[in-house]
Design a protein around this motif. Structure first.
Motif, PDB file in Angstrom:
ATOM      1  N   ASN A 165       4.323  14.943   2.881  1.00 31.92           N
ATOM      2  CA  ASN A 165       3.601  15.379   1.467  1.00 31.92           C
ATOM      3  C   ASN A 165       2.059  14.659   1.861  1.00 31.92           C
ATOM      4  OD1 ASN A 165       2.564  14.928  -0.835  1.00 31.92           O
ATOM      5  ND2 ASN A 165       3.904  13.789  -1.893  1.00 31.92           N
ATOM      6  N   PHE A 166       1.197  15.665   2.189  1.00 29.04           N
ATOM      7  CA  PHE A 166       0.135  15.175   2.536  1.00 29.04           C
ATOM      8  C   PHE A 166      -0.880  14.577   1.504  1.00 29.04           C
ATOM      9  CE2 PHE A 166       0.617  17.841   6.447  1.00 29.04           C
ATOM     10  CZ  PHE A 166       0.414  17.037   7.377  1.00 29.04           C
ATOM     11  N   LYS A 167      -0.554  15.434   0.396  1.00 33.72           N
ATOM     12  CA  LYS A 167      -1.328  14.790  -0.859  1.00 33.72           C
ATOM     13  C   LYS A 167      -1.154  13.440  -0.943  1.00 33.72           C
ATOM     14  CE  LYS A 167      -1.825  16.180  -5.740  1.00 33.72           C
ATOM     15  NZ  LYS A 167      -1.445  16.818  -6.949  1.00 33.72           N
ATOM     16  N   LYS A 168      -0.137  12.879  -0.777  1.00 31.30           N
ATOM     17  CA  LYS A 168       0.216  11.574  -1.058  1.00 31.30           C
ATOM     18  C   LYS A 168      -0.149  10.658  -0.118  1.00 31.30           C
ATOM     19  CE  LYS A 168       3.110   7.777  -2.136  1.00 31.30           C
ATOM     20  NZ  LYS A 168       4.286   7.960  -2.311  1.00 31.30           N
ATOM     21  N   ILE A 169      -0.014  10.849   1.279  1.00 28.22           N
ATOM     22  CA  ILE A 169      -0.218   9.920   2.371  1.00 28.22           C
ATOM     23  C   ILE A 169      -1.568  10.140   2.523  1.00 28.22           C
ATOM     24  CG2 ILE A 169       2.117  10.111   3.355  1.00 28.22           C
ATOM     25  CD1 ILE A 169       1.122  12.111   5.287  1.00 28.22           C
ATOM     26  N   ASN A 170      -2.318  11.118   2.314  1.00 26.45           N
ATOM     27  CA  ASN A 170      -3.926  11.117   2.462  1.00 26.45           C
ATOM     28  C   ASN A 170      -4.549   9.873   1.740  1.00 26.45           C
ATOM     29  OD1 ASN A 170      -3.996  13.282   4.425  1.00 26.45           O
ATOM     30  ND2 ASN A 170      -4.427  14.651   2.888  1.00 26.45           N
ATOM     31  N   ASN A 171      -3.866   9.265   0.819  1.00 24.57           N
ATOM     32  CA  ASN A 171      -4.410   8.360  -0.127  1.00 24.57           C
ATOM     33  C   ASN A 171      -4.223   6.928   0.213  1.00 24.57           C
ATOM     34  OD1 ASN A 171      -5.850  10.231  -1.865  1.00 24.57           O
ATOM     35  ND2 ASN A 171      -4.007  10.468  -3.109  1.00 24.57           N
ATOM     36  N   ILE A 172      -3.333   7.022   1.320  1.00 23.94           N
ATOM     37  CA  ILE A 172      -2.679   5.366   1.873  1.00 23.94           C
ATOM     38  C   ILE A 172      -3.405   5.319   3.481  1.00 23.94           C
ATOM     39  CG2 ILE A 172      -0.879   4.113   2.298  1.00 23.94           C
ATOM     40  CD1 ILE A 172       0.521   5.375   0.082  1.00 23.94           C
ATOM     41  N   LYS A 173      -3.857   4.300   3.780  1.00 25.34           N
ATOM     42  CA  LYS A 173      -4.240   3.974   5.043  1.00 25.34           C
ATOM     43  C   LYS A 173      -3.630   2.695   5.351  1.00 25.34           C
ATOM     44  CE  LYS A 173      -8.847   6.061   5.303  1.00 25.34           C
ATOM     45  NZ  LYS A 173      -8.402   6.911   6.423  1.00 25.34           N
ATOM     46  N   LEU A 174      -2.676   2.779   6.199  1.00 29.48           N
ATOM     47  CA  LEU A 174      -2.127   1.691   6.763  1.00 29.48           C
ATOM     48  C   LEU A 174      -2.678   0.797   8.052  1.00 29.48           C
ATOM     49  CD1 LEU A 174       1.713   2.942   6.474  1.00 29.48           C
ATOM     50  CD2 LEU A 174       0.283   1.752   4.956  1.00 29.48           C
ATOM     51  N   THR A 175      -2.660  -0.399   8.086  1.00 37.19           N
ATOM     52  CA  THR A 175      -3.203  -1.191   9.042  1.00 37.19           C
ATOM     53  C   THR A 175      -1.942  -2.417   9.446  1.00 37.19           C
ATOM     54  OG1 THR A 175      -4.392  -2.870   8.217  1.00 37.19           O
ATOM     55  CG2 THR A 175      -5.618  -0.611   8.621  1.00 37.19           C
ATOM     56  N   THR A 200      -4.345   7.244   9.801  1.00 35.77           N
ATOM     57  CA  THR A 200      -3.723   7.795   8.452  1.00 35.77           C
ATOM     58  C   THR A 200      -2.408   8.376   9.283  1.00 35.77           C
ATOM     59  OG1 THR A 200      -4.867   9.702   8.810  1.00 35.77           O
ATOM     60  CG2 THR A 200      -5.785   8.080   7.362  1.00 35.77           C
ATOM     61  N   ILE A 201      -1.448   8.649   8.304  1.00 37.96           N
ATOM     62  CA  ILE A 201      -0.177   9.369   8.725  1.00 37.96           C
ATOM     63  C   ILE A 201      -0.397  10.724   9.128  1.00 37.96           C
ATOM     64  CG2 ILE A 201       2.025  10.360   7.921  1.00 37.96           C
ATOM     65  CD1 ILE A 201       2.626   7.574   7.913  1.00 37.96           C
ATOM     66  N   LYS A 202      -1.369  11.386   8.567  1.00 35.67           N
ATOM     67  CA  LYS A 202      -1.771  12.721   8.856  1.00 35.67           C
ATOM     68  C   LYS A 202      -2.394  12.766  10.241  1.00 35.67           C
ATOM     69  CE  LYS A 202      -4.933  16.236   7.528  1.00 35.67           C
ATOM     70  NZ  LYS A 202      -6.078  16.758   6.877  1.00 35.67           N
ATOM     71  N   GLN A 203      -3.089  12.013  10.497  1.00 32.85           N
ATOM     72  CA  GLN A 203      -3.652  12.065  11.849  1.00 32.85           C
ATOM     73  C   GLN A 203      -2.577  11.705  12.985  1.00 32.85           C
ATOM     74  OE1 GLN A 203      -6.580   9.002  11.259  1.00 32.85           O
ATOM     75  NE2 GLN A 203      -8.326  10.517  10.945  1.00 32.85           N
TER      76      GLN A 203
END
Length: 256
Positions: free
Chosen positions: A5-15, A247-250
């Motif tokens: 779900n790119f729409k959701k995960i694009n808004n979250i950056k995990l470190t 990001t998850i997408k990357q």
């Protein structure tokens, strides 16, 4: 395959500094075709034939709730004198099997000081001793489960529907308060209950779908942000890449 779900995960950056991990154990950290933690004691034979027969009877009976069934299991274990030494012997020879890469994943979480919280309907004694036997139990791991302390003195009563009602220790709560996000892993849709609904928008949920994929795929996609099917190692690859502060997408190596 991998569904995201790119729409959701694009808004979250995990470190590595801003999140903690919530995970189920059976068929999440362990393989989808692995036995459950409860079955470790069953197959060991260390509690005797009478235990096996009565366990089967409880398992095959209709129970109004999960709680009723678990209480029956716990009472049987008490009667049979379960203790930590029996558990330690049971995990030495078992068909319980970790997913590929889980040992490396848990080591990396330890090295990066990322809290790993296991919330399971299984037995802590079994989970803890099994991880110890496989050299992957660390002090950043907290386990919330059905049985506490030596043997079976205290009961949390964890069920798939009550995982968000667990009360963490003050020390663990203080750590969680410093984290903005969570990364959640599970193998059934009820595992999403490990996080409260008001925190879902700041949680990336990852679900394993190992069986009846065509039948359940749409349901899993509606509940989890990422769904993994038939690929044992992708949970580990995904998590490892997230720790790389991308990001998850990357990190998923999938074009949008």
């Amino acid at each position: 395959m991998k569904y995201i779900n790119f729409k959701k995960i694009n808004n979250i950056k995990l470190t590595k500094e801003n999140f903690y991990i919530l995970t189920d154990f059976d068929r999440t950290l362990t393989k989808g075709n692995s036995i459950s933690g409860w079955r470790v004691l069953y197959h060991s034979g260390l509690l005797g034939d009478d235990f096996t027969k009565r366990y089967d009877k409880i398992h095959n009976q209709h129970h109004e709730t999960w709680e009723h069934r678990f209480k029956a299991y716990i009472n049987l274990l008490r009667e049979k004198g379960l203790n930590d030494e029996i558990v330690k012997d049971a995990v030495k020879d078992t068909e319980l099997e970790l997913r590929d890469g889980v040992k490396e994943f848990l080591l990396q979480m330890y090295n990066l000081n990322i809290p790993v919280i296991i919330i399971s309907c299984s037995l802590k004694n079994v989970i803890k001793e099994y991880l110890k036997f496989n050299n992957c139990y660390y002090n950043n791991i907290s386990i919330y489960y059905d049985i506490e302390k030596n043997g079976i003195n205290d009961i949390y009563g964890v069920t798939p529907n009550s995982k968000n009602k667990i009360i963490f220790s003050k020390e663990l709560n203080d750590i969680i308060k410093t984290k903005n996000f969570a990364l959640l892993f599970g193998d059934i849709v009820d595992d999403v209950n490990m996080i409260s609904e008001d925190k879902l928008n700041k949680t990336i949920t990852v679900g394993f779908l190992d069986k009846k994929i065509e039948e359940n795929l749409e349901l899993y996609k509606s509940k989890f942000d990422i769904v993994l099917t038939h690929i044992w190692h992708e949970l580990i690859e995904l998590a490892n890449e997230i720790i790389g502060e991308e990001t998850i997408k990357q990190l998923c190596f999938i074009e949008k």
